[in-house]
Motif scaffolding. Structure first.
Motif, mmCIF file in Angstrom:
data_model
loop_
_atom_site.group_PDB
_atom_site.id
_atom_site.type_symbol
_atom_site.label_atom_id
_atom_site.label_comp_id
_atom_site.label_asym_id
_atom_site.label_seq_id
_atom_site.Cartn_x
_atom_site.Cartn_y
_atom_site.Cartn_z
ATOM 1 N N LEU A 1 -38.762 28.472 19.152
ATOM 2 C CA LEU A 1 -38.703 29.506 18.108
ATOM 3 C C LEU A 1 -40.085 30.038 17.774
ATOM 4 O O LEU A 1 -40.270 31.244 17.549
ATOM 5 C CB LEU A 1 -38.028 28.924 16.862
ATOM 6 N N VAL A 2 -41.068 29.136 17.776
ATOM 7 C CA VAL A 2 -42.435 29.588 17.496
ATOM 8 C C VAL A 2 -42.924 30.525 18.597
ATOM 9 O O VAL A 2 -43.532 31.568 18.330
ATOM 10 C CB VAL A 2 -43.361 28.360 17.343
ATOM 11 N N LYS A 3 -42.657 30.136 19.859
ATOM 12 C CA LYS A 3 -43.090 30.988 20.970
ATOM 13 C C LYS A 3 -42.379 32.336 20.949
ATOM 14 O O LYS A 3 -42.975 33.374 21.257
ATOM 15 C CB LYS A 3 -42.842 30.281 22.294
ATOM 16 N N ARG A 4 -41.095 32.319 20.578
ATOM 17 C CA ARG A 4 -40.375 33.589 20.486
ATOM 18 C C ARG A 4 -40.976 34.465 19.403
ATOM 19 O O ARG A 4 -41.108 35.690 19.564
ATOM 20 C CB ARG A 4 -38.897 33.338 20.218
ATOM 21 N N ALA A 5 -41.343 33.838 18.271
ATOM 22 C CA ALA A 5 -41.975 34.611 17.202
ATOM 23 C C ALA A 5 -43.323 35.166 17.658
ATOM 24 O O ALA A 5 -43.662 36.330 17.380
ATOM 25 C CB ALA A 5 -42.144 33.730 15.960
ATOM 26 N N GLU A 6 -44.105 34.327 18.374
ATOM 27 C CA GLU A 6 -45.387 34.806 18.880
ATOM 28 C C GLU A 6 -45.186 35.937 19.886
ATOM 29 O O GLU A 6 -45.936 36.927 19.881
ATOM 30 C CB GLU A 6 -46.145 33.647 19.520
ATOM 31 N N ALA A 7 -44.177 35.795 20.761
ATOM 32 C CA ALA A 7 -43.899 36.864 21.725
ATOM 33 C C ALA A 7 -43.476 38.148 21.020
ATOM 34 O O ALA A 7 -43.850 39.257 21.447
ATOM 35 C CB ALA A 7 -42.818 36.416 22.702
ATOM 36 N N ALA B 1 -46.495 30.939 7.150
ATOM 37 C CA ALA B 1 -45.265 30.602 6.427
ATOM 38 C C ALA B 1 -44.132 31.548 6.799
ATOM 39 O O ALA B 1 -42.953 31.164 6.793
ATOM 40 C CB ALA B 1 -45.507 30.637 4.922
ATOM 41 N N THR B 2 -44.482 32.771 7.119
ATOM 42 C CA THR B 2 -43.457 33.737 7.506
ATOM 43 C C THR B 2 -42.717 33.288 8.763
ATOM 44 O O THR B 2 -41.525 33.554 8.925
ATOM 45 C CB THR B 2 -44.104 35.110 7.743
ATOM 46 N N VAL C 1 -38.352 28.842 10.846
ATOM 47 C CA VAL C 1 -38.207 28.066 12.072
ATOM 48 C C VAL C 1 -37.846 26.623 11.746
ATOM 49 O O VAL C 1 -36.946 26.024 12.359
ATOM 50 C CB VAL C 1 -39.508 28.145 12.900
ATOM 51 N N ILE C 2 -38.548 26.020 10.757
ATOM 52 C CA ILE C 2 -38.267 24.617 10.386
ATOM 53 C C ILE C 2 -36.863 24.492 9.821
ATOM 54 O O ILE C 2 -36.107 23.560 10.159
ATOM 55 C CB ILE C 2 -39.331 24.112 9.401
ATOM 56 N N LEU C 3 -36.486 25.433 8.916
ATOM 57 C CA LEU C 3 -35.149 25.367 8.329
ATOM 58 C C LEU C 3 -34.076 25.505 9.412
ATOM 59 O O LEU C 3 -33.070 24.775 9.400
ATOM 60 C CB LEU C 3 -34.993 26.468 7.284
ATOM 61 N N THR C 4 -34.311 26.425 10.353
ATOM 62 C CA THR C 4 -33.329 26.608 11.420
ATOM 63 C C THR C 4 -33.230 25.369 12.297
ATOM 64 O O THR C 4 -32.137 24.917 12.657
ATOM 65 C CB THR C 4 -33.724 27.823 12.275
ATOM 66 N N SER C 5 -34.385 24.769 12.633
ATOM 67 C CA SER C 5 -34.379 23.599 13.510
ATOM 68 C C SER C 5 -33.689 22.418 12.840
ATOM 69 O O SER C 5 -32.838 21.743 13.434
ATOM 70 C CB SER C 5 -35.814 23.226 13.887
#
Length: 795
Positions: free
Chosen positions: A52-58, A324-325, A330-334
């Motif tokens: 999810l983090v990588k998708r957000a970065e992408a 935080a955005t 991401v944490i809540l979803t995971s």
């Protein structure tokens, strides 16, 4: 016995067991599976988080690339307009346009019809490059900013929104960076942002070169950066959070939405990145990263920072998003996904264990009833898990299975007998298959010996399909070889016909040589005749000169009048005789013209025959050498045709000269008749002698001139005859080369015949079916060639 025992025991009531026991295999399975699943879910949770983090970065980098493309789309029209203006300037300079008004009008039209970002445009010439009358000249137009202190002169209506400035007079542009930098670098680029009467401006500068790569001008196009950054200021990076910023290559802030930037001073650089604390820290880190990676995303001071260069300007665009955005959702979803999966997995495992225990319990009950007969054995089974109970019951059942071994042995013997019968059946089928294969091998051996008339027997077995396929193959091979036989015979027949054609061509060439020899003999005769005529004309001219001298003597001595008259009569007789001889020569010349015409006609016929031979050779499907010979025949025919044309031209010229000779002969004859009348008049009186002598002198002068003209005509005839003889010798050489080529073609046809004979001998190794050979009828190529020649001659 076993079935009856089982039926009797299954009829007993089963004891009720608890669904879940601590020593149950289901309970242990639940603990083991759920424990290992918990570890896997933890790893999966971490991987899901990273994904999810990588998708957000992408997504951040994709949004950044989109904004960069937006900026590029705004700047590209300006660059295209400047390139178009460069081509126009080059064209005007090449056409020699030297007026300042033409270049001023060009800059004005570019501003009026240019991009909406454009605030000003102009171009400065190199030293005397465009307008030679002025060393420096820079017409520049910009839209009126309506502020105090701006330079230039406002244009009259309806263009009063535009101001004109000549930058050499205003700022001495040859010493300014917007001219010197592009002139030295020889390439186009965007200059650093700078202030201009309250606006942040950037200039696109490009040099203009002529065909000799010599600098002739530098173009400056100014844009207002607030128009470029307006859309960036309103854009958000991710989830309505974050912002975009632009920094120039030298660390000038072009756009920074979080805080308004102070307007730069006039003609001063833009705001430095050092004045913005947040960008100062990021910029110091970017200077190290840009050397290795043109684009990247990293975290700094609680934010995600993505950077990428704007290709056309070398500026750097930043995208900033608070961590935080991204991390909070991401944490809540995971966590939510992992907890949901753990609960779902626990419920599934629990249901599976309960289902497993419920299905194992009847089996265990039946095993207990079959294997246990006392309370002690039942107690031992209760202490074990389901697998232990099944193991104990299994070993107890082994003792009961020993009683059934005899029955199993009998069944094994029956199976052995059945297998023996199957083996015998397979051997019989194998023998039949071997016989079929032997027959196929016999047929293949016959084909190997060249017999293509044999046929393999076709049956309903597998080998029958192979035999049918092989028969079709041999039939197709027989057809192909039949076609080869027919083609070989045709090639042999074509070689024979080609040899006959070569022999006929050689005979024609010999005839051509004989005719050329005759033409050369006639040309030599004409040359000798012309030389004789020339000698006679020289004697005539000499006689006329003598006559002229005699007339002069008669004028001084009248007493010798009778003797001069006699001499004049003798000269007239010789002239008449020579004129007769000249007339006979003219007849010979006319006969020569007719002979030359016949020779030209024969040459044309010879050229036509050579063309027909070349066409007939080109129509045959023969080797490459014969095709080359056909091309040479065609070239020879073309040369002979050209020589015939030259002969016709020479004959036309000879006919013209003959006509001139006839005219001269008529004139001389008339003059001779006049001379005879004058001689008769001498007897009438001495008083008319002076006038008569004067007329004789005039006539003698004309006769001398006519004789010289006749001599010149004879010399031309001799030259024409020599040219004709030279052309005939060239024709003879060509005939010799044609004979040599014909001999080569004949040898090639002999080689083709030998090759076709060898091919027929090799093909006759195969015995072909009679119906195949009957279909291959040889083609009489000689008849086809003769018909082609007849058609060509008829045309």
């Amino acid at each position: 016995m076993i079935k009856s025992s089982l039926n009797s025991q299954t009829s007993k009531p089963a004891q009720k067991q608890p669904i879940i026991r601590l020593n149950s295999i289901g309970t242990r399975l639940f603990v083991y599976v759920l424990g290992s699943a918990a570890i896997g879910l933890a790893v999966l949770s971490y991987l899901f988080y990273q994904n999810l983090v990588k998708r957000a970065e992408a997504e951040i980098q994709s949004t950044l690339s989109t904004q960069i493309k937006t900026v590029e789309a705004q700047l590209t029209p300006v660059e295209q307009q400047v390139r178009s203006l460069s081509g126009t300037i080059n064209l005007l300079q090449k056409q020699g346009v030297q007026t300042t008004s033409a270049y001023e009008q060009l800059a004005f039209s570019e501003l009026r019809q240019g991009s909406k970002l454009l605030t000003g445009i102009g171009f400065g010439q190199a030293s005397k490059a465009l307008v030679t009358e002025r060393e420096w000249f820079f017409p520049y137009y910009f839209f009126d900013k309506k502020v105090a202190g701006q330079p230039g002169q406002r244009l009259p209506p309806p263009n009063d929104d535009i101001v004109y400035v000549e930058l050499f007079a205003d700022e001495n542009y040859p010493k300014q960076t917007h001219y010197t930098i592009p002139a030295k670098s020889s390439k186009a680029f965007w200059l650093e942002p700078y202030g201009s009467f309250g606006d942040l401006i950037s200039t696109y500068a490009t040099p203009v070169f002529d065909r000799q790569k010599k600098l002739i001008a530098v173009i400056n196009a100014d844009i207002d950066l607030s128009e470029v950054t307006e859309q960036i200021a309103e854009a958000k990076v991710l989830q309505d959070e974050g912002y975009f910023a632009i920094i120039s290559a030298q660390g000038r802030v072009v756009a920074y939405p979080p805080a308004p930037l102070p307007p730069p001073e006039n003609n001063k650089p833009g705001v430095s990145v050092d004045t913005v604390p947040e960008l100062k820290t990021v910029w110091s880190l970017l200077q190290k990263k840009l050397a290795n990676k043109p684009s990247e995303i990293f975290t700094l001071e609680g934010k995600y920072w993505a950077y990428q260069k704007v290709p056309s300007t070398e500026w750097v665009m930043l995208a900033a998003v608070p961590q935080a955005t991204i991390l909070t959702p991401v944490i809540l979803t995971s966590v939510s996904a992992i907890l949901g999966l753990a609960i779902l997995l626990g419920i599934v495992i629990l249901l599976f264990v309960r289902n497993l225990n419920s299905r194992l319990q009847p089996i265990l009950d039946e095993c207990n009833q079959l294997a246990a007969t006392d309370a002690q054995t039942q107690a031992e089974l209760q202490k074990q898990d389901e697998i232990g109970q099944l193991s104990t019951s299994f070993f107890n059942l082994l003792t009961q299975l020993e009683a059934n071994q005899e029955q199993i042995r009998q069944e094994a013997n029956m199976r052995l007998q059945l297998q023996e019968e199957q083996r015998q059946t397979v051997e019989a089928e194998s023998q039949v298959l071997q016989d079929d294969i032997g027959q196929l091998l016999d047929v293949v051996s016959a084909v190997e010996d060249g017999n293509l008339t044999v046929q393999a027997p076709v049956t309903d077995r597998v080998t029958g399909l192979v035999a049918d396929t092989f028969n079709r193959l041999t039939e197709e091979l027989a057809k192909v070889l039949g076609q080869v036989v027919g083609a070989s015979r045709q090639v042999f027949q074509s070689a024979s016909n080609l040899e006959e054609i070569a022999t006929a061509v050689a005979t024609n060439v010999d005839r051509q040589g004989q005719e050329v020899t005759q033409v050369l003999t006639l040309s030599e005769q004409v040359e000798h005749s012309a030389q004789n005529v020339t000698q006679q004309l020289q004697r005539s001219i000499q006689a006329l000169l003598d006559l002229s001298a005699t007339v002069l003597d008669g004028q001084t001595a009248m007493t010798e009048l009778t003797q001069g008259t006699e001499t004049l009569r003798q000269g007239s007789d010789r002239i008449v005789q020579q004129m007769k001889t000249l007339g006979e020569f003219v007849g010979l010349a006319e006969q020569f013209v007719q002979d030359q015409s016949q020779i030209a006609s024969q040459t044309q016929v010879l050229a036509l025959n050579a063309s027909l031979v070349a066409a007939r050779a080109a129509e045959q499907q023969n080797p490459r050498q014969f095709a080359v010979a056909a091309k040479e025949f065609e070239a020879i025919a073309d040369q002979v045709s050209k020589l015939a044309q030259l002969t016709n031209d020479g004959l036309s010229l000879l006919e013209q000269r003959t006509t001139q000779i006839q005219n001269v002969v008529s004139m001389v004859d008339a003059e001779v008749q006049n001379l005879g009348g004058l001689v008769g008049g001498f007897t009438q009186g001495v008083e008319q002698s002076t006038q008569v002598f004067n007329n004789v002198r005039s006539v003698t002068t004309d006769a001398v001139r006519s004789g010289e003209a006749v001599a010149q005509s004879n010399q031309d005839i001799i030259s024409s005859v020599q040219s004709t003889a030279t052309a005939m010798r060239g024709i003879a050489d060509i005939a010799q080369r044609t004979a040599k080529l014909t001999q080569d073609a004949r040898s090639q046809s002999e080689v083709m015949g030998k090759l076709s004979t060898q091919l027929l001998e090799r093909v006759e190794f195969f015995r072909l079916p009679a119906e195949v050979l009957e279909r291959q009828e040889p083609v009489n190529l000689a008849q086809a060639q003769e018909s082609t020649i007849d058609v060509a001659i008829a045309k």
